[in-house]
Design a protein around this motif. Structure first.
Motif, PDB file in Angstrom:
ATOM      1  N   PRO A  98       0.816  -1.229   0.000  1.00 48.82           N
ATOM      2  CA  PRO A  98       0.000   0.000   0.000  1.00 48.82           C
ATOM      3  C   PRO A  98       0.843   1.270   0.000  1.00 48.82           C
ATOM      4  N   THR A  99       1.967   1.251   0.745  1.00 50.97           N
ATOM      5  CA  THR A  99       2.851   2.423   0.737  1.00 50.97           C
ATOM      6  C   THR A  99       3.425   2.654  -0.646  1.00 50.97           C
ATOM      7  N   LEU A 100       3.809   1.571  -1.297  1.00 50.55           N
ATOM      8  CA  LEU A 100       4.348   1.691  -2.653  1.00 50.55           C
ATOM      9  C   LEU A 100       3.336   2.348  -3.585  1.00 50.55           C
ATOM     10  N   TYR A 101       2.083   1.897  -3.509  1.00 49.16           N
ATOM     11  CA  TYR A 101       1.044   2.449  -4.378  1.00 49.16           C
ATOM     12  C   TYR A 101       0.661   3.872  -3.990  1.00 49.16           C
ATOM     13  N   SER A 102       0.946   4.267  -2.762  1.00 52.97           N
ATOM     14  CA  SER A 102       0.651   5.641  -2.376  1.00 52.97           C
ATOM     15  C   SER A 102       1.613   6.625  -3.027  1.00 52.97           C
ATOM     16  N   TYR A 103       2.754   6.119  -3.491  1.00 56.95           N
ATOM     17  CA  TYR A 103       3.731   6.965  -4.165  1.00 56.95           C
ATOM     18  C   TYR A 103       3.651   6.830  -5.682  1.00 56.95           C
ATOM     19  N   PHE A 104       3.442   5.610  -6.159  1.00 66.16           N
ATOM     20  CA  PHE A 104       3.471   5.350  -7.593  1.00 66.16           C
ATOM     21  C   PHE A 104       2.247   4.515  -7.979  1.00 66.16           C
ATOM     22  N   GLN A 105       1.549   4.966  -9.001  1.00 65.55           N
ATOM     23  CA  GLN A 105       0.271   4.388  -9.360  1.00 65.55           C
ATOM     24  C   GLN A 105       0.407   2.978  -9.909  1.00 65.55           C
ATOM     25  N   ASP A 106       1.473   2.740 -10.687  1.00 65.17           N
ATOM     26  CA  ASP A 106       1.650   1.427 -11.295  1.00 65.17           C
ATOM     27  C   ASP A 106       3.128   1.228 -11.632  1.00 65.17           C
ATOM     28  N   LYS A 107       3.437   0.058 -12.160  1.00 63.97           N
ATOM     29  CA  LYS A 107       4.821  -0.280 -12.464  1.00 63.97           C
ATOM     30  C   LYS A 107       5.380   0.621 -13.564  1.00 63.97           C
ATOM     31  N   GLU A 108       4.557   0.955 -14.528  1.00 55.88           N
ATOM     32  CA  GLU A 108       5.006   1.810 -15.619  1.00 55.88           C
ATOM     33  C   GLU A 108       5.381   3.199 -15.096  1.00 55.88           C
ATOM     34  N   GLY A 109       4.539   3.746 -14.236  1.00 59.62           N
ATOM     35  CA  GLY A 109       4.832   5.058 -13.674  1.00 59.62           C
ATOM     36  C   GLY A 109       6.091   5.054 -12.833  1.00 59.62           C
ATOM     37  N   LEU A 110       6.306   3.979 -12.099  1.00 63.65           N
ATOM     38  CA  LEU A 110       7.517   3.853 -11.287  1.00 63.65           C
ATOM     39  C   LEU A 110       8.748   3.752 -12.170  1.00 63.65           C
ATOM     40  N   PHE A 111       8.647   3.031 -13.257  1.00 58.43           N
ATOM     41  CA  PHE A 111       9.771   2.883 -14.177  1.00 58.43           C
ATOM     42  C   PHE A 111      10.136   4.234 -14.795  1.00 58.43           C
ATOM     43  N   VAL A 112       9.120   4.984 -15.207  1.00 54.78           N
ATOM     44  CA  VAL A 112       9.362   6.302 -15.779  1.00 54.78           C
ATOM     45  C   VAL A 112      10.047   7.215 -14.752  1.00 54.78           C
ATOM     46  N   ALA A 113       9.551   7.206 -13.515  1.00 57.83           N
ATOM     47  CA  ALA A 113      10.139   8.034 -12.464  1.00 57.83           C
ATOM     48  C   ALA A 113      11.584   7.646 -12.207  1.00 57.83           C
ATOM     49  N   LEU A 114      11.870   6.359 -12.231  1.00 52.87           N
ATOM     50  CA  LEU A 114      13.227   5.886 -11.997  1.00 52.87           C
ATOM     51  C   LEU A 114      14.170   6.381 -13.081  1.00 52.87           C
ATOM     52  N   ILE A 115      13.760   6.264 -14.340  1.00 56.63           N
ATOM     53  CA  ILE A 115      14.604   6.714 -15.436  1.00 56.63           C
ATOM     54  C   ILE A 115      14.838   8.216 -15.348  1.00 56.63           C
ATOM     55  N   GLN A 116      13.784   8.959 -15.031  1.00 54.76           N
ATOM     56  CA  GLN A 116      13.935  10.410 -14.910  1.00 54.76           C
ATOM     57  C   GLN A 116      14.932  10.767 -13.815  1.00 54.76           C
ATOM     58  N   GLN A 117      14.866  10.073 -12.694  1.00 56.15           N
ATOM     59  CA  GLN A 117      15.793  10.369 -11.607  1.00 56.15           C
ATOM     60  C   GLN A 117      17.228  10.029 -12.002  1.00 56.15           C
ATOM     61  N   LEU A 118      17.421   8.891 -12.647  1.00 61.05           N
ATOM     62  CA  LEU A 118      18.768   8.492 -13.047  1.00 61.05           C
ATOM     63  C   LEU A 118      19.352   9.474 -14.058  1.00 61.05           C
ATOM     64  N   VAL A 119      18.514   9.945 -14.976  1.00 59.23           N
ATOM     65  CA  VAL A 119      18.982  10.931 -15.944  1.00 59.23           C
ATOM     66  C   VAL A 119      19.432  12.199 -15.235  1.00 59.23           C
ATOM     67  N   GLU A 120      18.649  12.627 -14.224  1.00 56.04           N
ATOM     68  CA  GLU A 120      18.944  13.875 -13.519  1.00 56.04           C
ATOM     69  C   GLU A 120      20.181  13.764 -12.629  1.00 56.04           C
ATOM     70  N   THR A 121      20.339  12.626 -11.944  1.00 52.73           N
ATOM     71  CA  THR A 121      21.353  12.549 -10.890  1.00 52.73           C
ATOM     72  C   THR A 121      22.632  11.827 -11.280  1.00 52.73           C
ATOM     73  N   HIS A 122      22.610  11.083 -12.387  1.00 50.71           N
ATOM     74  CA  HIS A 122      23.795  10.303 -12.734  1.00 50.71           C
ATOM     75  C   HIS A 122      24.338  10.642 -14.108  1.00 50.71           C
ATOM     76  N   SER A 123      24.051  11.853 -14.578  1.00 47.73           N
ATOM     77  CA  SER A 123      24.626  12.278 -15.847  1.00 47.73           C
ATOM     78  C   SER A 123      26.123  12.494 -15.691  1.00 47.73           C
ATOM     79  N   PRO A 124      26.942  11.838 -16.527  1.00 53.17           N
ATOM     80  CA  PRO A 124      28.382  12.063 -16.438  1.00 53.17           C
ATOM     81  C   PRO A 124      28.829  13.306 -17.184  1.00 53.17           C
TER      82      PRO A 124
END
Length: 227
Positions: free
Chosen positions: A62-88
């Motif tokens: 339930p906590t997971l779903y309170s932050y991210f609606q579904d697996k696709e949305g979580l995947f998109v958020a993850l990629i966005q974060q990695l792009v922002e924070t791990h750009s060389p």
């Protein structure tokens, strides 16, 4: 001007939180993203489940779903974060290229910084693997990578190639894409596809050869741009 990445998707609005809850929220969201990275990179998108991600993150479903609606949305958020924070490619954040630095030194600085950072940056390499593996299912994520990482450095390099008084390239954009593409190819072959054991190539040798090749094609015969 680049469009800022979309904020992390949240499935629903929550009631007002206490200060302690608000302080803990970013940590929990980060734990979920860290768990998702672990699951996606080890199992792939199709085999990953919200149950497994919740377990890896140490949170309830339930906590997971309170932050991210579904697996696709979580995947998109993850990629966005990695792009922002791990750009060389952080050295291109300067407002203007440094025309006082000789072209050979400037290009070696760029290639050396990118390759040196990437070789030990496992989150960024994981990002590359995820994008390559899921680019057909999530084409917009690959476009985000190009928009946020590849495009800025190509444009800045092209500007440098066009404006530097000692350089004379017929097509600066193509030259910049060749330079950046060669660096990305080296990253994929050597670090992602484990090609270093098949056709080893030292990083410094790669950088020197690439810079020599680019400059051999672009050094102007005089100290000013040709008409």
């Amino acid at each position: 001007m680049l469009t800022p990445p979309n904020p992390l998707p949240v499935s629903r609005s929550n009631p007002p939180e206490s200060k302690s809850d608000a302080k803990a929220k970013p940590d929990k969201a980060q734990a979920i993203l860290d768990g998702a990275l672990q699951v996606f990179t080890t199992q792939g998108f199709a085999a990953a489940s919200m149950d497994r991600i919740a377990k890896a993150a140490g949170v309830s479903k339930p906590t997971l779903y309170s932050y991210f609606q579904d697996k696709e949305g979580l995947f998109v958020a993850l990629i966005q974060q990695l792009v922002e924070t791990h750009s060389p490619i952080t050295i291109t954040n300067a407002p203007k290229p440094d025309f006082q630095t000789p072209p050979a030194a400037f290009l070696r600085q760029i290639a050396g910084s990118v390759l040196g950072h990437t070789s030990s940056n496992q989150p960024f390499l994981s990002l590359m693997r995820l994008l390559i593996g899921e680019s057909e299912k999530f084409p917009e994520l690959s476009q985000t990578f190009v928009q946020e990482l590849s495009k800025p450095v190509i444009e800045r390099l092209a500007f440098y190639f066009e404006m530097h008084p000692d350089l004379n390239f017929p097509d600066p954009i193509v030259t910049a894409r060749v330079f950046v593409g060669s660096v990305i190819h080296y990253i994929i072959v050597q670090y992602i596809m484990q090609g270093d054991s098949v056709m080893p190539l030292e990083r410094e040798r790669m950088i020197n050869g690439l810079v020599d090749l680019i400059l051999a094609a672009g050094m102007a015969p005089t100290n000013h741009k040709s008409a």
